[in-house]
Design an enzyme around this catalytic site. Structure first.
Site, PDB file in Angstrom:
ATOM      1  N   GLY A 155       0.812  -1.210   0.000  1.00  0.00           N
ATOM      2  CA  GLY A 155       0.000   0.000   0.000  1.00  0.00           C
ATOM      3  C   GLY A 155       0.846   1.261   0.000  1.00  0.00           C
ATOM      4  CE1 TYR A 156       5.254   5.415   3.179  1.00  0.00           C
ATOM      5  CE2 TYR A 156       7.014   4.262   2.011  1.00  0.00           C
ATOM      6  CZ  TYR A 156       6.572   5.353   2.731  1.00  0.00           C
ATOM      7  OH  TYR A 156       7.434   6.393   2.999  1.00  0.00           O
ATOM      8  CD  GLU A 157       6.455  -1.779  -2.200  1.00  0.00           C
ATOM      9  OE1 GLU A 157       5.961  -2.331  -3.214  1.00  0.00           O
ATOM     10  OE2 GLU A 157       7.113  -2.392  -1.349  1.00  0.00           O
TER      11      GLU A 157
END
Length: 255
Positions: A155-157
């Site tokens: 999700g961060y990526e």
């Protein structure tokens, strides 16, 4: 909002950022605090933007002179304050780790990408409407090394790739006149120790000093990481994006 004094009433300080008002989102995080300390040491007047209340501990010379509490989705409420900001650092974010459920992914995209995008557009409009300035405003966006490297957090990526692409798009579509009133810098930062990444190999203080040093040299693509590949890949990717965007750009008709 907590406020101690105005920049004009404060005693002048020496330093590379003396006399400039800097707003930092994510100011209560590790990098936000480190940037605040480094900027104040260089003479800046710092406005901290955070979803958290101001710490109740006794104020120190390293604390932001002003503290503004806000939440993602309330970007428009910051407009009166942003009009007085010379440098806006977009640094807020979340790291959902391995959580990939739809609600979590939506929140990561909202905080790490869409909120940044709204603030970017808002600050661009402010800069484009205020042409009588001795120095251009600056907009710094922390997209992270996760824009091009794995971060063990899907999700961060995803969210960092999105905001990274959006920053590149704005870089490549602002004309020469617009660049005279707003300078856009991208921060590509490797793993540093923080609540989001407790096993980072760099300290936030080291990263903050490197960011300011590169900015003082006039660098727009600021890279701080122990990974040598990033120093090769990121400029190459930005060049490809620039060529692609310029080749397909359609100039709007004159109004």
């Amino acid at each position: 909002m907590a406020k101690q004094a105005s920049p004009s009433s404060a005693a002048p300080l020496s330093g590379r950022w003396s006399g400039r008002t800097v707003g930092i989102t994510g100011a209560s995080g590790a990098l936000g605090r480190a940037l605040t300390q480094a900027l104040i040491a260089e003479g800046a007047w710092v406005i901290a933007f955070s979803h958290r209340p101001r710490p109740q501990a006794q104020a120190s010379p390293d604390d932001a002179q002003e503290w503004v509490r806000w939440s993602c989705g309330d970007e428009r409420q910051l407009e009166p304050i942003l009009k007085g900001v010379d440098v806006l650092v977009l640094n807020h974010g979340i790291n959902p780790g391995g959580d990939q459920c739809p609600d979590t992914l939506s929140k990561a995209l909202e905080v790490n990408a869409f909120s940044h995008w709204r603030l970017m557009q808002q600050f661009e409009t402010i800069a484009d409407q205020d042409l009588n300035r001795d120095q251009p405003r600056e907009l710094w966006v922390n997209t992270s090394e996760a824009e091009i490297q794995p971060a063990l957090s899907p999700g961060y990526e995803l969210s960092k790739r999105l905001i990274g692409e959006l920053v590149s798009s704005r870089w490549n579509n602002r004309d020469a006149e617009q660049r005279e009133v707003l300078r856009l810098r991208k921060l590509i930062l490797g793993p540093f120790r923080s609540n989001l990444n407790p096993i980072g190999v760099m300290t936030s203080g080291f990263v903050a000093k490197q960011v300011l040093w590169q900015a003082s040299l006039g660098v727009n693509l600021i890279i701080v990481t122990p990974n040598p590949l990033t120093y090769l890949l990121m400029p190459s990717i930005e060049l490809i994006r620039r060529v692609y965007c310029r080749a397909l750009k359609i100039n709007p008709p004159d109004r």
